[in-house]
Design a protein around this motif. Sequence first.
Motif, PDB file in Angstrom:
ATOM      1  N   ALA A  26       3.800 105.588  67.189  1.00 38.16           N
ATOM      2  CA  ALA A  26       2.556 104.844  67.417  1.00 38.16           C
ATOM      3  C   ALA A  26       2.796 103.404  67.879  1.00 38.16           C
ATOM      4  CB  ALA A  26       1.692 104.878  66.157  1.00 38.16           C
ATOM      5  N   PRO A  27       3.579 102.589  67.154  1.00 39.89           N
ATOM      6  CA  PRO A  27       3.780 101.210  67.636  1.00 39.89           C
ATOM      7  C   PRO A  27       4.550 101.148  68.944  1.00 39.89           C
ATOM      8  CG  PRO A  27       5.169 101.659  65.733  1.00 39.89           C
ATOM      9  CD  PRO A  27       4.235 102.813  65.862  1.00 39.89           C
ATOM     10  N   LEU A  28       5.480 102.083  69.151  1.00 40.99           N
ATOM     11  CA  LEU A  28       6.225 102.099  70.404  1.00 40.99           C
ATOM     12  C   LEU A  28       5.291 102.383  71.572  1.00 40.99           C
ATOM     13  CD1 LEU A  28       8.853 102.042  71.998  1.00 40.99           C
ATOM     14  CD2 LEU A  28       9.196 104.448  71.405  1.00 40.99           C
ATOM     15  N   PHE A  29       4.441 103.393  71.432  1.00 40.17           N
ATOM     16  CA  PHE A  29       3.502 103.718  72.501  1.00 40.17           C
ATOM     17  C   PHE A  29       2.534 102.571  72.756  1.00 40.17           C
ATOM     18  CE2 PHE A  29      -0.853 105.055  73.423  1.00 40.17           C
ATOM     19  CZ  PHE A  29      -0.680 105.560  74.704  1.00 40.17           C
ATOM     20  N   LEU A  30       1.999 101.986  71.694  1.00 38.35           N
ATOM     21  CA  LEU A  30       1.016 100.914  71.849  1.00 38.35           C
ATOM     22  C   LEU A  30       1.634  99.706  72.549  1.00 38.35           C
ATOM     23  CD1 LEU A  30      -1.954 100.748  71.032  1.00 38.35           C
ATOM     24  CD2 LEU A  30      -1.263  99.438  69.027  1.00 38.35           C
ATOM     25  N   THR A  31       2.866  99.375  72.181  1.00 38.76           N
ATOM     26  CA  THR A  31       3.553  98.250  72.816  1.00 38.76           C
ATOM     27  C   THR A  31       3.819  98.525  74.290  1.00 38.76           C
ATOM     28  OG1 THR A  31       4.618  97.680  70.721  1.00 38.76           O
ATOM     29  CG2 THR A  31       5.595  96.782  72.724  1.00 38.76           C
ATOM     30  N   LEU A  32       4.326  99.717  74.590  1.00 38.08           N
ATOM     31  CA  LEU A  32       4.605 100.068  75.983  1.00 38.08           C
ATOM     32  C   LEU A  32       3.330 100.088  76.820  1.00 38.08           C
ATOM     33  CD1 LEU A  32       7.188 102.928  75.371  1.00 38.08           C
ATOM     34  CD2 LEU A  32       7.662 100.721  76.446  1.00 38.08           C
ATOM     35  N   ASP A  33       2.259 100.623  76.256  1.00 35.20           N
ATOM     36  CA  ASP A  33       0.991 100.667  76.987  1.00 35.20           C
ATOM     37  C   ASP A  33       0.494  99.258  77.292  1.00 35.20           C
ATOM     38  OD1 ASP A  33      -1.302 101.975  78.126  1.00 35.20           O
ATOM     39  OD2 ASP A  33      -2.419 101.400  76.338  1.00 35.20           O
ATOM     40  N   ALA A  34       0.655  98.347  76.327  1.00 37.87           N
ATOM     41  CA  ALA A  34       0.236  96.964  76.552  1.00 37.87           C
ATOM     42  C   ALA A  34       1.070  96.300  77.644  1.00 37.87           C
ATOM     43  CB  ALA A  34       0.341  96.173  75.249  1.00 37.87           C
ATOM     44  N   LEU A  35       2.371  96.564  77.635  1.00 34.85           N
ATOM     45  CA  LEU A  35       3.255  95.962  78.633  1.00 34.85           C
ATOM     46  C   LEU A  35       3.013  96.522  80.032  1.00 34.85           C
ATOM     47  CD1 LEU A  35       6.644  95.886  76.687  1.00 34.85           C
ATOM     48  CD2 LEU A  35       5.177  93.942  77.232  1.00 34.85           C
ATOM     49  N   LEU A  36       2.688  97.810  80.106  1.00 36.68           N
ATOM     50  CA  LEU A  36       2.570  98.471  81.405  1.00 36.68           C
ATOM     51  C   LEU A  36       1.157  98.463  81.966  1.00 36.68           C
ATOM     52  CD1 LEU A  36       4.814 101.590  80.644  1.00 36.68           C
ATOM     53  CD2 LEU A  36       5.439  99.568  81.972  1.00 36.68           C
ATOM     54  N   SER A  37       0.189  98.017  81.180  1.00 35.55           N
ATOM     55  CA  SER A  37      -1.207  98.101  81.617  1.00 35.55           C
ATOM     56  C   SER A  37      -1.483  97.238  82.843  1.00 35.55           C
ATOM     57  CB  SER A  37      -2.144  97.703  80.471  1.00 35.55           C
ATOM     58  OG  SER A  37      -1.867  96.382  80.043  1.00 35.55           O
ATOM     59  N   GLN A  38      -0.834  96.076  82.932  1.00 37.98           N
ATOM     60  CA  GLN A  38      -1.076  95.208  84.087  1.00 37.98           C
ATOM     61  C   GLN A  38      -0.429  95.740  85.367  1.00 37.98           C
ATOM     62  OE1 GLN A  38      -0.238  91.104  83.254  1.00 37.98           O
ATOM     63  NE2 GLN A  38      -1.748  90.969  81.619  1.00 37.98           N
ATOM     64  N   PRO A  39       0.852  96.098  85.352  1.00 30.84           N
ATOM     65  CA  PRO A  39       1.432  96.589  86.612  1.00 30.84           C
ATOM     66  C   PRO A  39       0.978  97.984  87.007  1.00 30.84           C
ATOM     67  CG  PRO A  39       3.069  96.662  84.867  1.00 30.84           C
ATOM     68  CD  PRO A  39       1.882  95.930  84.311  1.00 30.84           C
ATOM     69  N   LEU A  40       0.641  98.843  86.042  1.00 29.65           N
ATOM     70  CA  LEU A  40       0.334 100.237  86.360  1.00 29.65           C
ATOM     71  C   LEU A  40      -1.141 100.585  86.232  1.00 29.65           C
ATOM     72  CD1 LEU A  40       3.343 102.096  84.690  1.00 29.65           C
ATOM     73  CD2 LEU A  40       3.086 101.337  87.057  1.00 29.65           C
ATOM     74  N   GLY A  41      -1.914  99.743  85.592  1.00 30.35           N
ATOM     75  CA  GLY A  41      -3.344  99.997  85.465  1.00 30.35           C
ATOM     76  C   GLY A  41      -3.640 101.261  84.688  1.00 30.35           C
ATOM     77  N   GLU A  42      -4.431 102.157  85.283  1.00 33.45           N
ATOM     78  CA  GLU A  42      -4.865 103.373  84.599  1.00 33.45           C
ATOM     79  C   GLU A  42      -3.728 104.353  84.348  1.00 33.45           C
ATOM     80  OE1 GLU A  42      -6.315 105.897  88.523  1.00 33.45           O
ATOM     81  OE2 GLU A  42      -7.741 104.608  87.472  1.00 33.45           O
ATOM     82  N   HIS A  43      -2.599 104.151  85.019  1.00 31.27           N
ATOM     83  CA  HIS A  43      -1.458 105.050  84.831  1.00 31.27           C
ATOM     84  C   HIS A  43      -0.555 104.611  83.676  1.00 31.27           C
ATOM     85  CE1 HIS A  43      -2.599 106.933  88.571  1.00 31.27           C
ATOM     86  NE2 HIS A  43      -2.473 105.795  89.221  1.00 31.27           N
ATOM     87  N   SER A  44      -0.911 103.532  83.008  1.00 36.42           N
ATOM     88  CA  SER A  44      -0.039 103.009  81.952  1.00 36.42           C
ATOM     89  C   SER A  44       0.066 103.963  80.772  1.00 36.42           C
ATOM     90  CB  SER A  44      -0.554 101.645  81.474  1.00 36.42           C
ATOM     91  OG  SER A  44      -1.833 101.765  80.873  1.00 36.42           O
TER      92      SER A  44
END
Length: 258
Positions: A26-44
């Motif tokens: 859970a924390p790993l996914f949430l952290t990665l999603d937060a980091l990738l949300s800007q460069p990847l948008g909806e694909h994060s």
Amino acid sequence: MRLALSNPQPALLRATAWALIGAIYAPLFLTLDALLSQPLGEHSVAAAAMVAGAVGAAFYGARHAALAASVVGVVAASFVLLALDGDRAFWIAALLAAGLGVLTGLAVDFPSRCTDNVLAKVSTGAVTGALCGGLLGLIAEGFQVALTVPMVVAFLVSVNGILYISGVRPMARLTRQIPARFCAITEGVMIAVIGVVVAGNVWIFAGILMADGQSDRLVAAVADSADLMPIAVAAGVLAGGVTGALLELFEFPWIDDL
């Protein structure tokens, strides 16, 4: 498929193991999603689920490689935190972890062939994670459904976990065709990838705790998701526990023989 109800102890054991996996995921996914949300948008979501699935699979089924990668990541991040600061430190930590990971795979003689089929397990976790994350993205975008963090985490831990257990054996049969001489390279690449993820997470959370201005964009992205972390972990633990118990009750095989 019959239910295994005669002895509840294996179900409790597997439920506990999967609850721990959910707590890590859970924390790993949430952290990665937060980091990738800007460069990847909806694909994060798909990308974060893919990486988290690969890392979770390594910790679940290839512990030697996962522990080695964790040490590599922590050492790399700690060294960079002591020596450097600013945006470049994040990427230097990632590159250092990748290099140390490859060297570790080449230099260390792990106790079993290809470290318990680490390539098959990590690849299966990545593929099933990407599929589940992509499906969530399609549902959210195509049907305009607002998916909450607990819903996303619970779905990924449970459905991704079941798909992983179902798909890892065929993947292991496929990767066994790789000549043994490539095992060290395979281990090195897998350790490098996981080491980069661990180093990045250590560096990000250290930046939040020290609040010294390191990479404002990256730190801010993770800090914004910190409030969601407790409920995400709770969802991961609950979904993991239920999934583990159901896997045992329906007699899905363990993968400790791979």
